[in-house]
Design an enzyme around this catalytic site. Structure first.
Site, PDB file in Angstrom:
ATOM      1  N   GLY A 242      30.233  22.583  47.358  1.00  0.00           N
ATOM      2  CA  GLY A 242      30.271  23.134  48.425  1.00  0.00           C
ATOM      3  C   GLY A 242      31.334  23.844  49.056  1.00  0.00           C
ATOM      4  N   PRO A 278      32.177  20.850  42.223  1.00  0.00           N
ATOM      5  CA  PRO A 278      32.246  22.496  42.508  1.00  0.00           C
ATOM      6  C   PRO A 278      31.553  23.111  41.540  1.00  0.00           C
ATOM      7  CG  PRO A 278      34.051  21.750  41.439  1.00  0.00           C
ATOM      8  CD  PRO A 278      33.319  20.585  41.418  1.00  0.00           C
ATOM      9  N   CYS A 345      10.461  47.570  42.869  1.00  0.00           N
ATOM     10  CA  CYS A 345       9.482  47.760  44.155  1.00  0.00           C
ATOM     11  C   CYS A 345       9.231  46.683  45.134  1.00  0.00           C
ATOM     12  CB  CYS A 345       8.283  48.136  43.330  1.00  0.00           C
ATOM     13  SG  CYS A 345       8.285  49.201  41.918  1.00  0.00           S
ATOM     14  N   TYR A 374      25.672  31.909  40.852  1.00  0.00           N
ATOM     15  CA  TYR A 374      24.401  32.105  41.423  1.00  0.00           C
ATOM     16  C   TYR A 374      24.073  33.638  41.111  1.00  0.00           C
ATOM     17  CZ  TYR A 374      25.596  27.467  43.226  1.00  0.00           C
ATOM     18  OH  TYR A 374      25.858  26.158  43.323  1.00  0.00           O
TER      19      TYR A 374
HETATM   20  C1  LIG Z   1      24.315  22.963  43.930  1.00  0.00           C
HETATM   21  C2  LIG Z   1      24.918  21.777  43.866  1.00  0.00           C
HETATM   22  C3  LIG Z   1      26.466  21.542  43.708  1.00  0.00           C
HETATM   23  C4  LIG Z   1      27.417  22.926  43.905  1.00  0.00           C
HETATM   24  O1  LIG Z   1      27.360  23.545  44.887  1.00  0.00           O
HETATM   25  P1  LIG Z   1      28.672  24.663  44.915  1.00  0.00           P
HETATM   26  O2  LIG Z   1      28.326  25.224  46.300  1.00  0.00           O
HETATM   27  O3  LIG Z   1      28.210  25.649  44.074  1.00  0.00           O
HETATM   28  O4  LIG Z   1      29.873  24.038  44.979  1.00  0.00           O
HETATM   29  C5  LIG Z   1      27.004  20.381  43.739  1.00  0.00           C
HETATM   30  N1  LIG Z   1      26.196  19.201  43.695  1.00  0.00           N
HETATM   31  C6  LIG Z   1      25.082  19.249  43.930  1.00  0.00           C
HETATM   32  C7  LIG Z   1      24.146  17.997  43.674  1.00  0.00           C
HETATM   33  C8  LIG Z   1      24.401  20.258  43.758  1.00  0.00           C
HETATM   34  O5  LIG Z   1      22.955  20.507  44.139  1.00  0.00           O
END
Ligand SMILES: *Cc1c(COP(=O)(O)O)cnc(C)c1O
Length: 423
Positions: A242, A278, A345, A374
């Protein structure tokens, strides 16, 4: 020291020392271009921020699952966080061992649980009571004990740029609601084929400040204390991913130091090994989507720049209304306010609305920045468009890390004649 990452040298945007036009000339566009040195830099920053705390960094594979990216991260000492059997397959292909793997996700199938247990993953994060029962059952069938962690939903308020990337709030599908955690811990004690090794959480993605973490950590610590008091062999505390990155010019991201200060204190208080998951933080800024301007168009009083990349290549603007900075690769004079759009489109097929750009003409190259996370992993074949080539840059060198799909790849799995059956 030579510059690393994306910088302008003599009016031309470079990835490390490689001019982006040279890459476009060699492999065509659209192309994802990743800088290995940026990934190394982010990994080291994060790793250094947790120096002195026993910790493992498990890269969230869904952010960028390219095998060469995974190998690069493995060489740095990362493990992986996976959410599917396909990601486990990729991780093993890239040389990770089962012990490097944490398996997350709300909908693991029996086949995936079995695959994970056979691979000897370090942890399976449990997200529901029903899943816990399934894991116990599969492990029993294999004659194994499954190492599990509870993913706690701490039910805190999370600020993210888009609702679709929140996961740690009340009412979401993720994790075990905090009021149910004690019951789950009691249930684990009655199941013979699972062992509770960790507790964790994942609050969401691109989290802009430390408030949700500050609210959530005490709740996670309470759950950990409860599990330990009940005698479970807890060794891991997993704080998920996150961490945010800047997408907009002058955007301030969540401060790594603030984040580390909070998490370090909590981890040291427990004495557990800290797991970090991460995704975006490690790879987002390492990548651009390189695209060529096909046409300029003027309609209904507006200017459009039509590119050869579309929302099938990079869906974040369409899916999350995400902002991506767009840079002209070769210095161009003049100014233009335009929508930058793809050839697909769909009205949602845009990369920017009313963006101020230099006065680019057909044939110009654009770099859509911060596309390393992503980006390719969410690319599709919509409109029967082959997915783009992926290129890795390291210093003065570049290499194709994933070949451009060809038309034949689009129909390969459909070529077999229909083989009708009846039930
Ligand atoms: C997607 C996800 C992450 C990574 O999230 P980021 O925002 O890319 O750091 C980490 N743990 C879990 C369980 C996820 O689903």
């Amino acid at each position: 020291m030579p510059t690393t990452g994306f910088t302008t040298i003599n009016g031309v945007l470079h990835a490390d020392q490689v001019p982006l036009p040279a890459i476009a000339a060699a492999v065509g566009t659209p192309a994802y271009v990743y800088c290995a040195n940026t990934v190394r830099d982010r990994f080291r920053r994060l790793d250094d921020a947790f120096a002195g705390v026993p910790h493992h960094i498990h890269f969230a594979v869904k952010a960028n699952s390219n095998l060469h990216m995974l190998s690069l991260l493995r060489a740095l000492g990362a493990g992986v966080d996976i959410v599917s059997g396909g990601e486990l397959f990729r991780a093993l292909e890239a040389g990770f061992g089962g012990r490097d793997v944490v398996f997350s996700g709300v909908g693991k199938t029996v086949a995936e649980i079995e695959q994970a247990l056979r691979a000897g993953v370090a942890l399976i994060n449990v997200e529901s009571e029903a899943e816990l029962v399934a894991i116990d059952h599969v492990a029993g069938g294999l004659g194994l004990t499954a190492p599990i962690a509870i993913r706690v939903n701490p039910e805190v308020t999370v600020e993210t740029p888009h609702a679709y990337i929140k996961t740690g709030e009340k009412g979401q599908k993720f994790g075990i609601p905090r009021d149910d955690v004690a019951r789950l811990i009691a249930m684990i004690a009655t199941l013979p084929h699972v062992e509770l090794r960790g507790l964790g959480m994942h609050l969401g993605s691109q989290i802009s400040n430390a408030d949700p973490l500050r609210d959530a950590l005490p709740r996670l610590l309470a759950a950990i204390a409860h599990a330990r008091a009940k005698g479970h062999p807890v060794t891991y505390m997993d704080v998920g991913g996150g961490l945010s990155v800047p997408y907009e010019p002058n955007e301030t991201s969540a401060d790594l130091d603030d984040y580390a200060r909070l998490v370090r204190a909590a981890a040291l208080e427990t004495g557990l090994t800290l797991l970090l998951e991460p995704g975006r933080y490690l790879v987002a800024e390492s990548g651009v989507l390189l695209t060529e301007v096909l046409y300029r168009k003027h309609a209904a009083g507006k200017d459009f720049v039509v590119t050869d990349a579309g929302m099938n290549d990079l869906i974040r603007p369409a899916l999350y209304q995400a902002y991506h900075a767009i840079e002209v690769v070769r210095h161009t004079a003049g100014a233009l306010t335009a929508d930058v759009v793809g050839p697909i489109c769909e009205s949602g097929d845009f990369f920017a609305k009313a963006r101020v750009l230099p006065d680019v003409q057909a044939g110009a190259l654009l770099a859509i920045r911060t596309a390393g996370a992503y980006g390719f992993t969410m690319a599709s074949n919509y409109n029967s468009r082959p997915r783009p080539v992926e290129v890795l840059v390291d210093g003065e060198r570049f290499a194709v890390a994933g070949a451009r799909e060809q038309f034949d790849d689009l129909v390969r799995l459909e070529r077999a004649p229909l083989h009708w059956r009846t039930a």
